[in-house]
Structure formats: structure tokens, C-alpha cells
Design a protein around this motif. Structure first.
Motif, mmCIF file in Angstrom:
data_model
loop_
_atom_site.group_PDB
_atom_site.id
_atom_site.type_symbol
_atom_site.label_atom_id
_atom_site.label_comp_id
_atom_site.label_asym_id
_atom_site.label_seq_id
_atom_site.Cartn_x
_atom_site.Cartn_y
_atom_site.Cartn_z
ATOM 1 N N PHE A 1 -3.179 -6.496 -3.479
ATOM 2 C CA PHE A 1 -3.242 -6.585 -2.022
ATOM 3 C C PHE A 1 -2.677 -5.302 -1.422
ATOM 4 N N ASP A 2 -2.983 -5.085 -0.142
ATOM 5 C CA ASP A 2 -2.434 -3.934 0.573
ATOM 6 C C ASP A 2 -1.168 -4.348 1.327
ATOM 7 N N ALA B 1 -7.346 -0.216 9.502
ATOM 8 C CA ALA B 1 -6.727 -1.459 9.047
ATOM 9 C C ALA B 1 -7.387 -2.640 9.744
ATOM 10 N N SER B 2 -7.477 -3.755 9.027
ATOM 11 C CA SER B 2 -8.090 -4.961 9.583
ATOM 12 C C SER B 2 -7.263 -6.183 9.228
ATOM 13 N N GLN C 1 -2.789 -4.607 13.389
ATOM 14 C CA GLN C 1 -4.073 -3.922 13.238
ATOM 15 C C GLN C 1 -4.278 -2.911 14.362
ATOM 16 N N GLU D 1 -9.251 1.769 3.415
ATOM 17 C CA GLU D 1 -9.059 0.727 4.421
ATOM 18 C C GLU D 1 -7.955 -0.222 3.958
ATOM 19 N N LEU E 1 -3.256 -9.220 5.285
ATOM 20 C CA LEU E 1 -3.433 -10.647 5.042
ATOM 21 C C LEU E 1 -2.453 -11.457 5.887
ATOM 22 N N LYS F 1 -3.687 -13.766 -4.413
ATOM 23 C CA LYS F 1 -3.794 -12.306 -4.329
ATOM 24 C C LYS F 1 -2.436 -11.630 -4.530
ATOM 25 N N ASP G 1 -6.187 -3.898 4.271
ATOM 26 C CA ASP G 1 -6.321 -5.291 4.693
ATOM 27 C C ASP G 1 -4.938 -5.862 4.988
ATOM 28 N N SER H 1 0.818 -1.216 0.000
ATOM 29 C CA SER H 1 0.000 0.000 0.000
ATOM 30 C C SER H 1 0.852 1.265 0.000
ATOM 31 N N LYS I 1 -6.834 -9.870 8.209
ATOM 32 C CA LYS I 1 -7.693 -10.746 7.414
ATOM 33 C C LYS I 1 -7.031 -12.121 7.267
ATOM 34 N N TYR J 1 0.649 -7.823 3.669
ATOM 35 C CA TYR J 1 0.550 -9.155 4.253
ATOM 36 C C TYR J 1 1.785 -9.447 5.083
#
Length: 265
Positions: free
Chosen positions: A159-160, A139-140, A129, A107, A111, A152, A109, A11, A142, A162
Motif C-alpha cells: 500500500f501507499d 493522489a487519490s 487528496q 500515483e 486508503l 493490503k 492511493d 510511500s 480510495k 492509509y
């Protein structure tokens, strides 16, 4: 062996300020008793490790870390709907971080593998997070299957962020594999799409250099560039216990990263 964990920030938002990560013992030991903080791309006990790598936020309290992160975001032009408030050692989380153009930060993610596959990275995702939410980044974590993450990250390249982990080898040639621009491709290993012409030159030269001391200087410079650019954020280092039944299996090759290596298989 040792599992090295990184945060891959595609991101480009969260890597602008690594100070929000709290690698102090009381925080990272919440993940597991065998984990230690990690601030570089090569383990500190190795010949190739550059000892002059920056340790963002070392010696700072949690409130001081958050304050520093907020200062960097403000300088870059970010604003908040509700700004982070810091009073003494207390942090009141911010909300609604806005980008320099005034738009809401999308937002993010995070991963991670699920807890039944890798509880360490799954728990790390929850911690990340919380830290990001604290400075106003929505942020979440996942958790997802490895096949979903692989699709992904390596196939769709959509993706953002991971959290990844590697059993790193002894030779530093993996820096080339992970960060050379030639690996920015479908199924390539440069999943952060890091592109730096000077780094590519150093990596190419490093792969051809046979003199150990000259090669060491190249590797040191490569590490310094990565520490400045942060395509991956070094996060933790964890011991991995590997066992086998000696009566049935032989031929294992023990290396610094354990018996689970290409020479064994």
C-alpha cells in the motif's frame, strides 16, 4: 472516548514535508464539530505527553504552508512539469511532480474506510487528496472495506498510504507495539515498517523501567524521534460518544479513552 487519527505514509513521499497538512480550525472542523488538531503520538492531557513536540506549519497561512512544502521538495531534488505558483494568498496547483532521478512520482492511493463505516476518515481522505494534488502529487482517496484494507496493509503489505484511527490507552506501551522493528512482520502492528535501532533500544528499556520519572524521560525521547522521522503523521483527535443501556449491561470500566477498552470486555 477519543479517536486519534493518523496518516500512515508507507510511500515515504508525502511524509517528507508535513507542512501541506492544514490542521487549522476552519479546515479540520469541516470534518466534524468534535474534532481537534493533533501533533503528537500521545494526547496532550496525559502525563506521558512531551510538550516540546514540533507543530509543523502552526501560524502559517495556506499559501505559506504550500510555499514551505515546495521549498522542501525542491531542496530534496524534486521538480515539476508545471510548478506550483503562489501569488500573495493564492495557490495555483502544480502538476507532474518528478522524483530526484527524473522519473514521474507514482500515483499515491490513500486508503480509507467507506463513509458508511467511518465518515470521519473517509472525509479526511478527500481533504488529504486535495492538499496533495495542490503541490503536484497525483493522489487519490480510495474508500475500501476494512477487510480489504487489512489485507493490503497487514497481510500483503502492499500500500501507499492509509488513514487509520485508534482509541489509545493510558499507558504509552502502544508506541512499542506500533513502531518497534520486531513488529515488522505479517500481521504485525508496525505497518509503516519503521526501523530505528535507537528507538528499539528505548522502547525495550521503557517496557522494563519501573521508575515513573525515568520511564517518562524515555517516552519523551521516543516521541521526539517519531516527530523527526514521521512514520505516521498525527492528524486529528475526535471525541467519540459511547452509550449503553444501564438496565441490561453492567461492569463497564471507564478510562480516558472511554468504556470501549479491554478491561470492559
Amino acid at each position: 472516548g477519543e479517536l486519534t487519527g493518523y496518516i500512515n505514509d508507507s510511500s515515504r513521499y508525502i511524509g517528507e514535508t508535513e507542512y501541506w497538512i492544514d490542521k487549522t480550525r476552519e479546515n479540520i472542523s469541516a470534518l466534524t464539530a468534535v474534532i481537534s488538531d493533533f501533533n503528537t503520538y500521545i494526547r496532550e492531557n496525559e502525563y506521558w505527553h512531551n510538550p516540546d513536540m514540533p507543530e509543523y506549519g502552526k501560524g502559517m497561512t495556506r499559501a505559506e504552508r504550500v510555499q514551505k512544502a515546495v521549498e522542501i521538495l525542491k531542496k530534496a531534488g524534486y521538480t515539476w512539469k508545471k510548478e506550483v505558483k503562489i501569488k500573495k494568498d493564492k495557490v495555483k496547483p502544480g502538476k507532474g511532480l518528478k522524483m530526484p532521478d527524473g522519473k514521474d512520482l507514482p500515483e499515491i492511493d490513500i486508503l480509507t474506510p467507506p463513509a458508511d463505516y467511518d465518515p470521519l476518515r473517509a472525509m479526511a481522505g478527500i481533504q488529504v487528496q486535495g492538499w496533495l494534488n495542490e503541490i503536484g502529487i497525483n493522489a487519490s482517496a480510495k474508500p475500501a472495506s476494512m477487510s480489504f484494507i487489512s489485507d493490503k496493509v497487514k497481510i500483503k503489505q502492499d500500500f501507499d498510504t492509509y488513514i487509520l484511527g485508534y482509541l489509545l490507552g493510558i499507558d504509552p506501551s502502544y508506541l512499542n507495539s506500533f513502531f518497534h522493528s520486531s513488529e515488522i512482520k505479517r500481521r504485525g502492528r508496525n505497518t509503516s515498517a519503521y526501523k530505528n535501532e535507537r528507538f528499539d533500544e528505548l522502547a525495550d528499556e521503557c517496557n522494563k523501567e519501573m521508575d515513573m520519572e525515568k520511564r517518562k524521560k524515555l517516552v519523551f525521547e521516543m516521541q521526539s524521534m517519531l516527530a523527526d522521522d514521521l512514520p505516521w503523521i498525527p492528524f486529528f483527535n475526535a471525541s467519540v460518544i459511547e452509550g449503553h443501556r444501564q438496565q441490561r449491561f453492567t461492569g463497564w470500566v471507564n478510562q480516558l479513552n472511554g468504556i470501549g477498552n479491554s478491561w470492559s470486555f
